[in-house]
Design an enzyme around this catalytic site. Structure first.
Site, short mmCIF file in Angstrom:
data_model
loop_
_atom_site.label_atom_id
_atom_site.label_comp_id
_atom_site.label_asym_id
_atom_site.label_seq_id
_atom_site.Cartn_x
_atom_site.Cartn_y
_atom_site.Cartn_z
N ASP A 43 0.88 -1.19 0.00
CA ASP A 43 0.00 0.00 0.00
C ASP A 43 0.91 1.23 0.00
OD1 ASP A 43 -3.28 0.14 1.05
OD2 ASP A 43 -2.17 2.02 0.86
N VAL A 70 1.15 1.75 -6.85
CA VAL A 70 0.89 0.92 -8.04
C VAL A 70 1.12 1.66 -9.36
CG1 VAL A 70 -0.71 -0.66 -6.88
CG2 VAL A 70 -1.61 1.41 -8.03
N ASN A 96 -5.87 -4.50 -6.19
CA ASN A 96 -7.01 -3.98 -5.44
C ASN A 96 -6.93 -2.48 -5.15
OD1 ASN A 96 -9.23 -4.19 -3.25
ND2 ASN A 96 -7.45 -3.53 -2.06
N TYR A 161 -13.79 7.38 -12.75
CA TYR A 161 -13.78 6.10 -12.03
C TYR A 161 -14.45 5.03 -12.88
CZ TYR A 161 -14.49 2.90 -8.02
OH TYR A 161 -14.48 1.81 -7.17
N LYS A 165 -12.48 1.78 -14.19
CA LYS A 165 -12.91 0.44 -13.77
C LYS A 165 -13.38 -0.38 -14.97
CE LYS A 165 -12.27 0.40 -9.26
NZ LYS A 165 -11.16 -0.42 -8.71
N THR A 196 -16.28 0.61 3.63
CA THR A 196 -14.84 0.41 3.82
C THR A 196 -14.23 1.79 4.12
OG1 THR A 196 -14.27 0.87 1.52
CG2 THR A 196 -14.86 -1.43 2.05
N THR A 199 -15.24 4.46 1.52
CA THR A 199 -16.59 5.03 1.49
C THR A 199 -17.03 5.57 2.85
OG1 THR A 199 -17.44 2.80 1.86
CG2 THR A 199 -17.43 3.59 -0.41
N1 LIG Z 1 -15.98 0.26 -1.13
C1 LIG Z 1 -16.74 0.14 -2.21
O1 LIG Z 1 -17.95 0.43 -2.17
C2 LIG Z 1 -16.13 -0.33 -3.52
C3 LIG Z 1 -16.99 -0.80 -4.51
C4 LIG Z 1 -16.47 -1.26 -5.69
C5 LIG Z 1 -15.11 -1.28 -5.89
N2 LIG Z 1 -14.27 -0.83 -4.90
C6 LIG Z 1 -12.83 -0.91 -5.16
O2 LIG Z 1 -12.25 -1.81 -4.25
C7 LIG Z 1 -10.87 -1.50 -4.07
C8 LIG Z 1 -10.55 -1.48 -2.59
O3 LIG Z 1 -11.23 -0.41 -1.98
P1 LIG Z 1 -11.83 -0.45 -0.51
O4 LIG Z 1 -13.23 0.02 -0.63
O5 LIG Z 1 -11.56 -1.75 0.12
O6 LIG Z 1 -11.06 0.75 0.24
P2 LIG Z 1 -9.62 0.86 0.92
O7 LIG Z 1 -9.44 2.32 1.16
O8 LIG Z 1 -9.43 -0.05 2.04
O9 LIG Z 1 -8.63 0.37 -0.23
C9 LIG Z 1 -7.96 1.15 -1.13
C10 LIG Z 1 -6.48 1.18 -0.75
O10 LIG Z 1 -5.74 1.56 -1.91
C11 LIG Z 1 -4.66 2.34 -1.46
N3 LIG Z 1 -4.14 3.15 -2.56
C12 LIG Z 1 -4.67 4.26 -3.13
N4 LIG Z 1 -3.87 4.72 -4.10
C13 LIG Z 1 -2.82 3.86 -4.17
C14 LIG Z 1 -1.66 3.78 -4.99
N5 LIG Z 1 -1.41 4.71 -5.94
N6 LIG Z 1 -0.80 2.76 -4.80
C15 LIG Z 1 -1.04 1.83 -3.84
N7 LIG Z 1 -2.10 1.86 -3.03
C16 LIG Z 1 -2.97 2.86 -3.19
C17 LIG Z 1 -5.21 3.18 -0.33
O11 LIG Z 1 -4.17 3.66 0.50
C18 LIG Z 1 -6.14 2.18 0.36
O12 LIG Z 1 -5.49 1.53 1.43
C19 LIG Z 1 -10.63 -0.19 -4.81
O13 LIG Z 1 -10.05 -0.46 -6.08
C20 LIG Z 1 -12.04 0.36 -4.98
O14 LIG Z 1 -12.14 1.21 -6.09
C21 LIG Z 1 -14.75 -0.37 -3.71
#
Ligand SMILES: NC(=O)c1ccc[n+]([C@@H]2O[C@H](COP(=O)([O-])OP(=O)(O)OC[C@H]3O[C@@H](n4cnc5c(N)ncnc54)[C@H](O)[C@@H]3O)[C@@H](O)[C@H]2O)c1
Length: 256
Positions: A43, A70, A96, A161, A165, A196, A199
């Site tokens: 991360d 990433v 992720n 976004y 995606k 999470t 959100t």
């Molecule tokens: N929460 C939702 O409703 C939802 C729905 C659909 C998809 N997602 C996707 O799921 C994935 C995980 O999200 P989450 O909801 O578990 O939240 P989360 O905040 O726990 O996870 C996202 C993580 O990505 C890290 N991050 C951001 N930019 C980065 C970079 N450049 N390099 C490395 N790490 C980086 C953040 O520090 C964070 O820890 C994301 O891709 C998000 O778009 C989330």
């Protein structure tokens, strides 16, 4: 022990601290180690990521944390090298990491567009590209790309976004057919609305939370483990005939 003997690298995995709100990556890291995998958590949030990895080790799991942005190819090279030097190989990659951006077309700046495409589309591409040679050496592997229901359908906001995606969704199928004969499987996961760290601030607004619940037939938003169990299935050999597919985990949202 559904992942016994496997080595996994998960991006965006910092949020897996016990008693705090978890993200998909953090919950997956916990689940993977419980199922016997050795996990490299990565991360850009170093302190939280180190804490999650330390807690996993305290409970008997095998995990290390490496800082990985990433969007930076050299960070990928270093992180994959750490997986191989620490655990000897790489079997599973979970792309992720991600961030949100809730703007309509006209309010989306060029900079915002680029940053969304960078973290989601380019990040997933770089990770896949650099993991494949390591997986090939093991005779196969599983790459799980976290897209979204917003990679399948539109919404009133989140323009860049959605585009980013959606790019992950088709990149996944392209890579899947290219490497299927080498037993490297590539699948996408499409979570619906979930609570999470990503959100959390938005869901402090009860109206916004209710908006998401109202659109979800099951009548609640998801949590990190709802998604992590799907990631676990695609990472494991249980899904050995599954590649190029889309696993939707959304409480029925896109069935409407
Ligand atoms: N929460 C939702 O409703 C939802 C729905 C659909 C998809 N997602 C996707 O799921 C994935 C995980 O999200 P989450 O909801 O578990 O939240 P989360 O905040 O726990 O996870 C996202 C993580 O990505 C890290 N991050 C951001 N930019 C980065 C970079 N450049 N390099 C490395 N790490 C980086 C953040 O520090 C964070 O820890 C994301 O891709 C998000 O778009 C989330």
């Amino acid at each position: 022990m559904r992942l016994e003997g496997k080595v996994a690298l998960i991006t965006g995995a910092a949020a897996g601290v016990e008693g705090e709100l978890m993200g998909f990556g953090g919950a997956s890291a916990r689940l993977f180690t419980q199922e016997g995998a050795k996990v490299v958590l990565t991360d850009i949030k170093v302190e939280e990521g180190e804490k999650t990895a330390a807690q996993i080790r305290e409970t008997g799991g095998d995990a290390v944390f490496v800082r990985l942005n990433v969007t930076q190819e050299q960070d990928w090279v270093n992180a994959i090298q750490t997986a191989v030097s620490t655990y000897g190989k790489l079997d599973i990659l979970v792309n992720n990491a991600g961030t949100g951006a809730r703007f309509n077309v006209e309010d989306t700046t060029e900079e915002l567009w680029d940053s969304q495409m960078d973290v989601h589309a380019k990040g997933t591409f770089l990770g896949t590209k650099l993991a494949i040679p390591e997986m090939r050496q093991q005779g196969g592997g599983s790459i799980v790309n976290i897209s979204s229901i917003y990679g399948i359908i539109g919404s009133p906001t989140s323009t860049a976004y959605h585009a980013a995606k959606g790019a992950i969704r088709l990149f996944t199928k392209s890579a899947a057919i290219q490497y299927a004969r080498e037993n490297i499987r590539v699948n996408s996961v499409h979570p619906g609305y979930a609570h999470t760290p990503l959100t959390d601030r938005g869901y402090e607004d009860p109206e916004r939370l209710q908006w998401s619940i109202d659109r979800t037939p099951i009548g609640r938003v998801g949590n990190a483990y709802d998604i992590a169990y799907g990631i676990l299935y695609l990472a494991s050999d249980e899904s050995s005939f599954v590649t190029g597919s889309e696993l939707v985990i959304d409480g029925g949202m896109t069935a409407q």
